[in-house]
Design a protein around this motif. Structure first.
Motif, mmCIF file in Angstrom:
data_model
loop_
_atom_site.group_PDB
_atom_site.id
_atom_site.type_symbol
_atom_site.label_atom_id
_atom_site.label_comp_id
_atom_site.label_asym_id
_atom_site.label_seq_id
_atom_site.Cartn_x
_atom_site.Cartn_y
_atom_site.Cartn_z
ATOM 1 N N UNK A 77 0.844 -1.204 0.000
ATOM 2 C CA UNK A 77 0.000 0.000 0.000
ATOM 3 C C UNK A 77 0.880 1.256 0.000
ATOM 4 N N UNK A 78 1.951 1.232 0.799
ATOM 5 C CA UNK A 78 2.869 2.372 0.817
ATOM 6 C C UNK A 78 3.505 2.558 -0.559
ATOM 7 N N UNK A 79 3.842 1.450 -1.209
ATOM 8 C CA UNK A 79 4.402 1.518 -2.564
ATOM 9 C C UNK A 79 3.420 2.202 -3.516
ATOM 10 N N UNK A 80 2.145 1.779 -3.463
ATOM 11 C CA UNK A 80 1.131 2.333 -4.364
ATOM 12 C C UNK A 80 0.957 3.837 -4.142
ATOM 13 N N UNK A 81 0.931 4.244 -2.894
ATOM 14 C CA UNK A 81 0.727 5.672 -2.592
ATOM 15 C C UNK A 81 1.962 6.490 -2.941
ATOM 16 N N UNK A 82 3.140 5.932 -2.713
ATOM 17 C CA UNK A 82 4.379 6.604 -3.093
ATOM 18 C C UNK A 82 4.420 6.798 -4.607
ATOM 19 N N UNK A 83 4.069 5.748 -5.349
ATOM 20 C CA UNK A 83 4.079 5.816 -6.810
ATOM 21 C C UNK A 83 3.085 6.856 -7.315
ATOM 22 N N UNK A 84 1.899 6.886 -6.702
ATOM 23 C CA UNK A 84 0.882 7.867 -7.105
ATOM 24 C C UNK A 84 1.396 9.295 -6.903
ATOM 25 N N UNK A 85 2.028 9.545 -5.761
ATOM 26 C CA UNK A 85 2.561 10.888 -5.483
ATOM 27 C C UNK A 85 3.681 11.231 -6.460
ATOM 28 N N UNK A 86 4.545 10.272 -6.755
ATOM 29 C CA UNK A 86 5.650 10.519 -7.684
ATOM 30 C C UNK A 86 5.135 10.788 -9.099
ATOM 31 N N UNK A 87 4.098 10.068 -9.509
ATOM 32 C CA UNK A 87 3.525 10.312 -10.835
ATOM 33 C C UNK A 87 2.911 11.707 -10.917
ATOM 34 N N UNK A 88 2.267 12.157 -9.832
ATOM 35 C CA UNK A 88 1.716 13.506 -9.791
ATOM 36 C C UNK A 88 2.838 14.532 -9.947
ATOM 37 N N UNK A 89 3.932 14.324 -9.211
ATOM 38 C CA UNK A 89 5.055 15.263 -9.259
ATOM 39 C C UNK A 89 5.682 15.313 -10.650
ATOM 40 N N UNK A 90 5.769 14.181 -11.299
ATOM 41 C CA UNK A 90 6.323 14.135 -12.653
ATOM 42 C C UNK A 90 5.445 14.938 -13.618
ATOM 43 N N UNK A 91 4.148 14.816 -13.433
ATOM 44 C CA UNK A 91 3.208 15.477 -14.341
ATOM 45 C C UNK A 91 3.049 16.974 -14.036
ATOM 46 N N UNK A 92 2.987 17.323 -12.744
ATOM 47 C CA UNK A 92 2.633 18.698 -12.365
ATOM 48 C C UNK A 92 3.773 19.514 -11.752
ATOM 49 N N UNK A 93 4.886 18.901 -11.436
ATOM 50 C CA UNK A 93 5.995 19.622 -10.828
ATOM 51 C C UNK A 93 5.909 19.625 -9.307
ATOM 52 N N UNK A 94 6.926 20.196 -8.678
ATOM 53 C CA UNK A 94 7.028 20.154 -7.218
ATOM 54 C C UNK A 94 6.611 21.451 -6.529
ATOM 55 N N UNK A 95 6.468 22.539 -7.283
ATOM 56 C CA UNK A 95 6.094 23.815 -6.667
ATOM 57 C C UNK A 95 4.952 24.469 -7.441
ATOM 58 N N UNK A 96 4.275 25.381 -6.756
ATOM 59 C CA UNK A 96 3.224 26.169 -7.406
ATOM 60 C C UNK A 96 3.223 27.555 -6.779
ATOM 61 N N UNK A 97 2.568 28.479 -7.473
ATOM 62 C CA UNK A 97 2.471 29.854 -6.985
ATOM 63 C C UNK A 97 1.096 30.032 -6.342
#
Length: 156
Positions: A77-97
């Motif tokens: 489960x931790x793997x799945x959630x880690x992967x989901x967060x990493x995929x979000x970061x790849x798509x949207x970046x790590x910072x926002x305004x």
């Protein structure tokens, strides 16, 4: 009552490592059947994929048993959630305004870090990291030597 010091290592791991401390082995330790537990139905789809990917290998080397279901499910489960967060970061970046103009880190950065730490802890328990594997010798002898007296002395 809280215990002090390092947590005890399972006897099976001590044997696989060759009992480097040469301390007496716990011969009364529970020995669950070395068979992979059934995948819980409540795991996320990505966690189920990880479960299927890893169970046969871990069962084969004797690390995963029926009583490890909760710990292994936690890892998956931790793997799945880690992967989901990493995929979000790849798509949207790590910072926002922010609306007020400040630069801020997206919450998925800390989510990914948290789940990576949880995964690392579970990985150590199952011998899934390079450093934890170096301490395990698969197919190692049970600690017996050609000298019966040496075997007796090791048991004490």
């Amino acid at each position: 009552m809280a215990t002090r010091g390092r947590k005890p290592k399972p006897t099976a791991l001590k044997v696989l490592e060759g009992n480097p401390g040469k301390r007496p082995l716990n011969m009364n330790e529970p020995k669950p059947e070395k068979k992979a537990p059934k995948c819980p139905s409540w795991l996320e789809p990505e966690a189920k994929k990880e479960w299927r990917r890893m169970t046969k290998t871990l069962e084969k080397i004797g690390v995963l048993t029926k009583v490890d279901a909760a710990a292994f499910a936690g890892y998956c489960q931790a793997y799945a959630r880690w992967k989901e967060a990493e995929e979000f970061l790849t798509k949207h970046g790590t910072i926002f305004k922010t609306p007020s103009g400040y630069i801020q880190q997206v919450p998925q950065v800390s989510i990914a870090q948290t789940y990576l730490k949880i995964m690392k802890n579970f990985c150590s328990e199952f011998g899934l990291t390079p450093s934890s594997r170096t301490r395990i010798r698969v197919g190692a002898e049970t600690g017996k030597t050609d000298d019966p007296m040496e075997d007796i002395l090791r048991m004490v």
